[in-house]
Design an enzyme around this catalytic site. Sequence first.
Site, PDB file in Angstrom:
ATOM      1  N   ASP A 100      42.743  32.325  36.476  1.00 47.28           N
ATOM      2  CA  ASP A 100      43.556  31.796  37.223  1.00 47.28           C
ATOM      3  C   ASP A 100      43.471  30.822  37.482  1.00 47.28           C
ATOM      4  O   ASP A 100      44.227  30.019  38.923  1.00 47.28           O
ATOM      5  CB  ASP A 100      43.285  33.143  38.055  1.00 47.28           C
ATOM      6  CG  ASP A 100      41.068  32.327  38.942  1.00 47.28           C
ATOM      7  OD1 ASP A 100      40.991  31.392  38.871  1.00 47.28           O
ATOM      8  OD2 ASP A 100      40.563  33.175  40.029  1.00 47.28           O
ATOM      9  N   GLU A 122      39.393  37.166  31.085  1.00 53.32           N
ATOM     10  CA  GLU A 122      39.072  37.754  33.031  1.00 53.32           C
ATOM     11  C   GLU A 122      39.879  38.574  33.014  1.00 53.32           C
ATOM     12  O   GLU A 122      40.928  37.332  34.369  1.00 53.32           O
ATOM     13  CB  GLU A 122      38.680  35.622  32.928  1.00 53.32           C
ATOM     14  CG  GLU A 122      37.894  36.704  34.634  1.00 53.32           C
ATOM     15  CD  GLU A 122      37.449  35.618  34.906  1.00 53.32           C
ATOM     16  OE1 GLU A 122      37.933  35.224  35.827  1.00 53.32           O
ATOM     17  OE2 GLU A 122      35.923  35.021  34.884  1.00 53.32           O
ATOM     18  N   GLU A 136      45.177  30.960  43.735  1.00 54.34           N
ATOM     19  CA  GLU A 136      44.941  31.420  42.218  1.00 54.34           C
ATOM     20  C   GLU A 136      45.109  32.975  41.716  1.00 54.34           C
ATOM     21  O   GLU A 136      45.169  33.654  41.480  1.00 54.34           O
ATOM     22  CB  GLU A 136      42.971  31.941  42.546  1.00 54.34           C
ATOM     23  CG  GLU A 136      42.461  30.694  41.910  1.00 54.34           C
ATOM     24  CD  GLU A 136      42.297  29.518  43.026  1.00 54.34           C
ATOM     25  OE1 GLU A 136      42.409  29.519  44.083  1.00 54.34           O
ATOM     26  OE2 GLU A 136      41.985  27.621  42.753  1.00 54.34           O
ATOM     27  N   HIS A 210      34.485  24.130  46.288  1.00 50.82           N
ATOM     28  CA  HIS A 210      35.344  23.401  46.505  1.00 50.82           C
ATOM     29  C   HIS A 210      36.802  24.139  46.836  1.00 50.82           C
ATOM     30  O   HIS A 210      37.929  23.255  46.123  1.00 50.82           O
ATOM     31  CB  HIS A 210      35.429  23.203  44.655  1.00 50.82           C
ATOM     32  CG  HIS A 210      35.663  24.155  43.999  1.00 50.82           C
ATOM     33  ND1 HIS A 210      37.348  24.876  43.440  1.00 50.82           N
ATOM     34  CD2 HIS A 210      34.919  25.225  43.856  1.00 50.82           C
ATOM     35  CE1 HIS A 210      36.446  26.404  43.193  1.00 50.82           C
ATOM     36  NE2 HIS A 210      35.444  26.222  43.185  1.00 50.82           N
ATOM     37  N   ARG A 212      40.651  25.277  47.962  1.00 48.97           N
ATOM     38  CA  ARG A 212      41.720  25.434  48.911  1.00 48.97           C
ATOM     39  C   ARG A 212      42.044  25.555  50.263  1.00 48.97           C
ATOM     40  O   ARG A 212      41.415  25.061  50.733  1.00 48.97           O
ATOM     41  CB  ARG A 212      42.996  25.257  47.723  1.00 48.97           C
ATOM     42  CG  ARG A 212      43.274  24.093  46.919  1.00 48.97           C
ATOM     43  CD  ARG A 212      44.578  24.482  46.393  1.00 48.97           C
ATOM     44  NE  ARG A 212      45.303  23.601  45.872  1.00 48.97           N
ATOM     45  CZ  ARG A 212      44.517  22.208  44.713  1.00 48.97           C
ATOM     46  NH1 ARG A 212      43.521  23.407  44.353  1.00 48.97           N
ATOM     47  NH2 ARG A 212      45.387  21.549  44.146  1.00 48.97           N
ATOM     48  N   HIS A 243      31.892  18.624  43.820  1.00 53.14           N
ATOM     49  CA  HIS A 243      33.329  18.407  43.550  1.00 53.14           C
ATOM     50  C   HIS A 243      34.022  17.604  43.245  1.00 53.14           C
ATOM     51  O   HIS A 243      34.029  17.402  44.481  1.00 53.14           O
ATOM     52  CB  HIS A 243      34.426  20.055  44.031  1.00 53.14           C
ATOM     53  CG  HIS A 243      35.373  20.525  42.860  1.00 53.14           C
ATOM     54  ND1 HIS A 243      36.244  19.448  42.965  1.00 53.14           N
ATOM     55  CD2 HIS A 243      35.320  21.681  41.493  1.00 53.14           C
ATOM     56  CE1 HIS A 243      36.941  19.791  41.948  1.00 53.14           C
ATOM     57  NE2 HIS A 243      36.432  21.027  41.102  1.00 53.14           N
TER      58      HIS A 243
HETATM   59  C1  UD1 Z   1      40.923  24.296  40.135  1.00 54.55           C
HETATM   60  C2  UD1 Z   1      41.816  25.099  40.093  1.00 54.55           C
HETATM   61  C3  UD1 Z   1      40.870  26.118  40.618  1.00 54.55           C
HETATM   62  C4  UD1 Z   1      39.474  26.173  39.811  1.00 54.55           C
HETATM   63  C5  UD1 Z   1      39.006  24.542  40.589  1.00 54.55           C
HETATM   64  C6  UD1 Z   1      37.314  25.338  39.332  1.00 54.55           C
HETATM   65  C7  UD1 Z   1      43.771  25.176  40.916  1.00 54.55           C
HETATM   66  C8  UD1 Z   1      45.142  24.954  41.314  1.00 54.55           C
HETATM   67  N1  UD1 Z   1      43.285  24.680  40.938  1.00 54.55           N
HETATM   68  O1  UD1 Z   1      40.588  23.099  41.454  1.00 54.55           O
HETATM   69  O2  UD1 Z   1      41.106  27.626  40.585  1.00 54.55           O
HETATM   70  O3  UD1 Z   1      38.828  27.247  40.485  1.00 54.55           O
HETATM   71  O4  UD1 Z   1      39.180  23.695  39.482  1.00 54.55           O
HETATM   72  O5  UD1 Z   1      36.821  23.526  39.523  1.00 54.55           O
HETATM   73  O6  UD1 Z   1      44.008  25.415  38.807  1.00 54.55           O
HETATM   74  N2  UD1 Z   1      39.099  16.084  40.155  1.00 54.55           N
HETATM   75  C9  UD1 Z   1      38.801  14.700  39.489  1.00 54.55           C
HETATM   76  N3  UD1 Z   1      37.914  14.590  37.882  1.00 54.55           N
HETATM   77  C10 UD1 Z   1      37.817  16.032  37.693  1.00 54.55           C
HETATM   78  C11 UD1 Z   1      38.407  17.204  38.036  1.00 54.55           C
HETATM   79  C12 UD1 Z   1      39.263  17.186  39.126  1.00 54.55           C
HETATM   80  O7  UD1 Z   1      38.766  13.252  40.085  1.00 54.55           O
HETATM   81  O8  UD1 Z   1      37.548  16.270  36.475  1.00 54.55           O
HETATM   82  C13 UD1 Z   1      40.087  15.503  41.374  1.00 54.55           C
HETATM   83  C14 UD1 Z   1      40.711  14.722  41.221  1.00 54.55           C
HETATM   84  O9  UD1 Z   1      41.722  13.437  42.227  1.00 54.55           O
HETATM   85  C15 UD1 Z   1      41.927  15.916  40.909  1.00 54.55           C
HETATM   86  C16 UD1 Z   1      41.296  16.763  41.924  1.00 54.55           C
HETATM   87  O10 UD1 Z   1      40.289  16.761  41.281  1.00 54.55           O
HETATM   88  O11 UD1 Z   1      43.588  16.075  41.456  1.00 54.55           O
HETATM   89  C17 UD1 Z   1      41.887  18.205  41.592  1.00 54.55           C
HETATM   90  O12 UD1 Z   1      41.706  19.005  41.011  1.00 54.55           O
HETATM   91  P1  UD1 Z   1      42.620  19.934  40.950  1.00 54.55           P
HETATM   92  O13 UD1 Z   1      42.213  21.207  39.814  1.00 54.55           O
HETATM   93  O14 UD1 Z   1      43.925  20.253  40.956  1.00 54.55           O
HETATM   94  O15 UD1 Z   1      41.926  21.096  41.469  1.00 54.55           O
HETATM   95  P2  UD1 Z   1      40.670  21.827  41.934  1.00 54.55           P
HETATM   96  O16 UD1 Z   1      40.053  21.843  43.452  1.00 54.55           O
HETATM   97  O17 UD1 Z   1      39.814  21.652  41.113  1.00 54.55           O
HETATM   98  N1  UDP Z   2      28.751  24.147  37.372  1.00 54.32           N
HETATM   99  C1  UDP Z   2      28.148  23.484  36.705  1.00 54.32           C
HETATM  100  N2  UDP Z   2      27.970  22.432  37.262  1.00 54.32           N
HETATM  101  C2  UDP Z   2      28.201  22.047  38.480  1.00 54.32           C
HETATM  102  C3  UDP Z   2      28.504  23.143  39.184  1.00 54.32           C
HETATM  103  C4  UDP Z   2      29.090  23.876  38.378  1.00 54.32           C
HETATM  104  O1  UDP Z   2      28.562  23.152  35.305  1.00 54.32           O
HETATM  105  O2  UDP Z   2      27.821  20.752  39.067  1.00 54.32           O
HETATM  106  C5  UDP Z   2      29.684  25.490  36.618  1.00 54.32           C
HETATM  107  C6  UDP Z   2      28.711  26.614  37.020  1.00 54.32           C
HETATM  108  O3  UDP Z   2      27.832  27.079  36.484  1.00 54.32           O
HETATM  109  C7  UDP Z   2      30.454  27.653  36.217  1.00 54.32           C
HETATM  110  C8  UDP Z   2      30.619  26.801  36.990  1.00 54.32           C
HETATM  111  O4  UDP Z   2      30.638  25.197  36.634  1.00 54.32           O
HETATM  112  O5  UDP Z   2      30.067  28.225  35.087  1.00 54.32           O
HETATM  113  C9  UDP Z   2      32.181  27.384  38.120  1.00 54.32           C
HETATM  114  O6  UDP Z   2      33.076  25.784  38.493  1.00 54.32           O
HETATM  115  P1  UDP Z   2      33.738  26.729  39.857  1.00 54.32           P
HETATM  116  O7  UDP Z   2      33.496  26.415  40.999  1.00 54.32           O
HETATM  117  O8  UDP Z   2      34.610  24.690  39.419  1.00 54.32           O
HETATM  118  O9  UDP Z   2      34.985  26.991  40.102  1.00 54.32           O
HETATM  119  P2  UDP Z   2      34.919  28.709  40.149  1.00 54.32           P
HETATM  120  O10 UDP Z   2      33.903  29.314  39.096  1.00 54.32           O
HETATM  121  O11 UDP Z   2      35.558  28.686  41.531  1.00 54.32           O
HETATM  122  O12 UDP Z   2      36.618  28.999  39.401  1.00 54.32           O
END
Ligand code: UD1
Ligand code: UDP
Length: 372
Positions: A100, A122, A136, A210, A212, A243
């Site tokens: 999602d 999924e 999502e 984490h 939104r 995160h």
């Molecule tokens: C995204 C997904 C969310 C998922 C989550 C898992 C969308 C809209 N959101 O949210 O569904 O649950 O990932 O973690 O698709 N960043 C880094 N390094 C990284 C990753 C992220 O610096 O490796 C920072 C960056 O500033 C980036 C920000 O996090 O712009 C947000 O990343 P983004 O993928 O837009 O949103 P998430 O909150 O991570």
């Molecule tokens: N996870 C990880 N390292 C961390 C935190 C989470 O590998 O420090 C793993 C966790 O076991 C799960 C996945 O990341 O499999 C979940 O990711 P996240 O919570 O970012 O996203 P969501 O599942 O909410 O989309």
Amino acid sequence: MSNKIKVLTIFGTRPEAIKMAPLVKEIEKNSDSLESIVCVTAQHRQILDQVLELFNIKPDFDLDIMKDNQNLWSLTSEVLLKTKEVIEKVKPDIVLVHGDTTTSMAAALSAFYAKVPVGHVEAGLRTFDKYYPFPEEINRVFADSVCTYHFAPTEKSCENLKKSQIPDEHIYKTGNTVIDALLYTVENVKADLNDIGLKDNLKTILLTSHRRENFGEPIRNICKAVLELVEKNKDIQVVYPVHPNPNVQKPVYELLDGVNRIHLIKPLEYAQFCALMKKSHIILTDSGGVQEEAPSLGKPVLVLRDTTERPEAVEFGTVKLVGTDKDKIVSTVQLLLDEKSEYKRMSEAVNPYGDGLASKRIVDVLMNISKK
Ligand code: UD1
Ligand code: UDP
């Protein structure tokens, strides 16, 4: 021309990578019939690369789109435009997306525009509330509506798809590939947690947050609840792999950095995170994936949200929705710390999300799709 079915797998974030990795490996194992091509959008960068390395996946295409504090509009358009080029070059027989995220939704749309059939791994998860989780819920409804093959993890997710008028013959109940990833990792990868500095004589509470919709006041409430809990209970320690999203980092470090018995750490590699879940006494989280993994490790999970698209573990009793009210979080954790019977009730290992064979079931379907 090769007779193999060309499978283009597209993913971009940490959870998608964890859940697609076992499937990519299974597709690779069947290289007589299937050709595996992997495209990462790199919606996430560092926390995606951790997973690629663990599972030894070398993407054929890396779109490298992540920007600091990115927004949904630019993310969506980048994924759409850049996957268009990949799909046109590869000419796949099927595109696979997961879950999602914005990557999943935009990549599914991109393949649909190119008239390539899409498989949604999924599929069928729903809260039926378009703002929770945001964005999502709409991303997955949208992905389901353009996909042809729906790989649904549970009976409930199959029912949700049927209610959305998806034909029965396009719905496959497979289990969730997250359990394939979890079982593989726990059995095969050694992980040590020494660097975190946790004390063996203290109970560990693991926290991740984490989402939104929790940005701002809710995440601050979560942090305040944790502060109150460590103050009241000298026998607990809290560990929070924070995160990398700046909207999470800022309030969390402002409120919790340097507090005794609270460990703010970088996101952990998946194997270490699994080891940390196993070591924990209680897990507080708003993550989707963690709600699926922790019950099979027998860990009570308190979900920092008001709704969940994963009702199965709530029904079994290992997952409880607590929301983000400070007092509610404190009282629910306190009950679990104080009442052995309540803790025992919630810590029974259950596995409603899979048996570790989901990827195999999906590959069985892929083997039988027709080539263009
Ligand atoms: C995204 C997904 C969310 C998922 C989550 C898992 C969308 C809209 N959101 O949210 O569904 O649950 O990932 O973690 O698709 N960043 C880094 N390094 C990284 C990753 C992220 O610096 O490796 C920072 C960056 O500033 C980036 C920000 O996090 O712009 C947000 O990343 P983004 O993928 O837009 O949103 P998430 O909150 O991570
Ligand atoms: N996870 C990880 N390292 C961390 C935190 C989470 O590998 O420090 C793993 C966790 O076991 C799960 C996945 O990341 O499999 C979940 O990711 P996240 O919570 O970012 O996203 P969501 O599942 O909410 O989309």
